[in-house]
Scaffold this active site. Structure first.
Site, PDB file in Angstrom:
ATOM      1  N   ARG A 234      50.839  -3.685  62.280  1.00 47.95           N
ATOM      2  CA  ARG A 234      50.303  -2.335  62.169  1.00 47.95           C
ATOM      3  C   ARG A 234      50.919  -1.473  63.263  1.00 47.95           C
ATOM      4  O   ARG A 234      51.089  -1.906  64.401  1.00 47.95           O
ATOM      5  CB  ARG A 234      48.772  -2.331  62.291  1.00 47.95           C
ATOM      6  CG  ARG A 234      48.050  -2.872  61.065  1.00 47.95           C
ATOM      7  CD  ARG A 234      48.217  -1.951  59.859  1.00 47.95           C
ATOM      8  NE  ARG A 234      47.494  -2.415  58.679  1.00 47.95           N
ATOM      9  CZ  ARG A 234      48.022  -3.184  57.724  1.00 47.95           C
ATOM     10  NH1 ARG A 234      49.272  -3.595  57.838  1.00 47.95           N
ATOM     11  NH2 ARG A 234      47.299  -3.539  56.682  1.00 47.95           N
ATOM     12  N   ASP A 258      58.755  -2.269  61.097  1.00 53.34           N
ATOM     13  CA  ASP A 258      58.481  -2.031  59.679  1.00 53.34           C
ATOM     14  C   ASP A 258      57.245  -1.163  59.525  1.00 53.34           C
ATOM     15  O   ASP A 258      56.886  -0.783  58.413  1.00 53.34           O
ATOM     16  CB  ASP A 258      58.284  -3.366  58.936  1.00 53.34           C
ATOM     17  CG  ASP A 258      58.172  -3.179  57.433  1.00 53.34           C
ATOM     18  OD1 ASP A 258      59.039  -2.492  56.855  1.00 53.34           O
ATOM     19  OD2 ASP A 258      57.216  -3.698  56.835  1.00 53.34           O
ATOM     20  N   GLU A 263      52.865   6.691  60.578  1.00 52.47           N
ATOM     21  CA  GLU A 263      53.640   6.540  59.341  1.00 52.47           C
ATOM     22  C   GLU A 263      53.014   7.232  58.139  1.00 52.47           C
ATOM     23  O   GLU A 263      53.689   7.468  57.136  1.00 52.47           O
ATOM     24  CB  GLU A 263      53.833   5.057  59.015  1.00 52.47           C
ATOM     25  CG  GLU A 263      52.580   4.333  58.579  1.00 52.47           C
ATOM     26  CD  GLU A 263      52.856   2.889  58.177  1.00 52.47           C
ATOM     27  OE1 GLU A 263      52.559   2.537  57.033  1.00 52.47           O
ATOM     28  OE2 GLU A 263      53.378   2.117  59.018  1.00 52.47           O
ATOM     29  N   HIS A 295      57.863   0.131  55.932  1.00 50.55           N
ATOM     30  CA  HIS A 295      56.703  -0.667  55.552  1.00 50.55           C
ATOM     31  C   HIS A 295      56.980  -1.426  54.249  1.00 50.55           C
ATOM     32  O   HIS A 295      56.197  -1.367  53.295  1.00 50.55           O
ATOM     33  CB  HIS A 295      55.459   0.216  55.391  1.00 50.55           C
ATOM     34  CG  HIS A 295      54.176  -0.529  55.602  1.00 50.55           C
ATOM     35  ND1 HIS A 295      53.113  -0.011  56.313  1.00 50.55           N
ATOM     36  CD2 HIS A 295      53.775  -1.759  55.201  1.00 50.55           C
ATOM     37  CE1 HIS A 295      52.115  -0.880  56.326  1.00 50.55           C
ATOM     38  NE2 HIS A 295      52.495  -1.949  55.657  1.00 50.55           N
TER      39      HIS A 295
END
Length: 336
Positions: A234, A258, A263, A295
């Site tokens: 996260r 990622d 985000e 992600h």
């Protein structure tokens, strides 16, 4: 059951329709993200299905409950974006997908490590331009390097299994040691020891109040110079401002992300024709030793199939009172 699926993409429709055999549930796909302003779109639904960047705060949950929604289906393992106390007050049941494919995220983590180390993304672009120079592409052997794993749930354990095959020394930090990791030869240590000894640090813990900005300026001061830091868990586990400073002073030699703490305004959408207004994200993109993916760690056929299957199974269990309902309650404050 009538289910309204928010933040729906083409691939969501593909896998959910394939899984919804005999049209047991009525599925409605909506592109907008779920928040207090879009919650009215769930009018007439028994359940809503939400993704990781949907906002399930008290205002949103109140709007959903007022429109007759009884069930919140999360097509994710994490649930830090849900106000569970508010859900309880509104009489809403929350269910999640506790495990869809730990291998998907673990393998993506390894891909980030290998790409950053051997710089195959830069080599690809060079060769396409007929530049076959190896200058600036030197890497290192993973063999016998020390890898620190923060969080050893199913994903962290799958990652440990992969790295054990490279002959790495594996350290782990987790308040709840995992016997499967111990069998792989993982040594559990305290966090300062892991930070100081690791050549590579990979984050696989849930986002909780305790792990928010776990990687901050103080943590960076404990790391060895040139460390590789990878986050596929996260975004808010990492303090972005501190990490940028760590890149500038070369404490961080490689950074693979990622996920990103802001985000929500960026990922899962085509922003190629837009100006990015997030100055911190834009700054990250200027470093040659930073690799960011949007992600996509979960994004495999196997994972998407399992997400659809378990999500719809949760709906069936709630509706029928039979089968397994992976309910999230206030007693469960972090995903496994």
């Amino acid at each position: 059951m009538n289910i309204t699926i928010f933040s729906a993409k083409h691939y969501d429709r593909t896998f959910f329709d394939r899984t919804n055999t005999n049209d047991r549930h009525t599925l409605r796909y909506l592109e907008p993200r779920l928040n207090a302003e879009t919650a009215s779109l769930a009018e007439g639904a028994d359940a809503v299905c939400a993704f990781v960047n949907d906002q399930l705060d008290e205002d949103t949950l109140r709007e959903l409950a007022a429109r007759g929604v009884k069930l919140i289906l999360l097509r994710s393992a994490g649930f830090n974006h849900v106000d569970l106390a508010a859900a309880t007050r509104q009489g809403l049941t929350v269910a999640r997908v506790p495990a869809y494919s730990p291998h998907a995220v673990a393998e993506h983590t390894l891909a980030l490590i290998l790409t950053l180390n051997r710089q195959t993304h830069r080599a690809f672009n060079r060769v396409r331009e007929h530049n076959f120079s190896l200058e600036g592409l030197i890497g290192f052997d993973l063999h016998q390097k020390t890898v620190g794993i923060i969080g050893t749930g199913t994903i962290g354990t799958a990652f440990a299994s992969l790295l054990s095959g490279f002959g790495c020394r594996l350290l782990a930090y987790d308040p709840y040691p995992n016997d499967a990791c111990k069998e792989l030869g993982v040594d559990y240590v305290d966090l300062p020891t892991l930070l100081g000894a690791s050549h590579i640090i990979s984050l696989h813990c849930p986002l909780t109040p305790e792990t928010h900005h776990l990687i901050n300026a103080e943590a960076l001061e404990q790391m060895r110079p040139g460390v590789m830091l990878i986050n596929t868990s996260r975004g808010a586990i990492v303090d972005t401002r501190a990490v940028i400073q760590g890149l500038k002073n070369e404490t961080i030699g490689y950074l693979g992300l990622d996920v990103y703490e802001e985000e929500e305004a960026l990922f899962f959408e085509d922003q190629s024709e837009q100006i990015i207004h997030d100055d911190l994200f834009a700054r990250l993109l200027t470093f040659p030793n930073v690799l960011i993916t949007g992600h996509q760690g979960f994004f495999t056929r196997e994972a998407l199939s399992n997400i659809a299957r378990i999500t719809l199974a949760n709906a069936t269990a709630f509706e029928s009172g039979q089968g397994t309902l992976h309910e999230v309650t206030l007693k469960r404050q972090s995903p496994a």
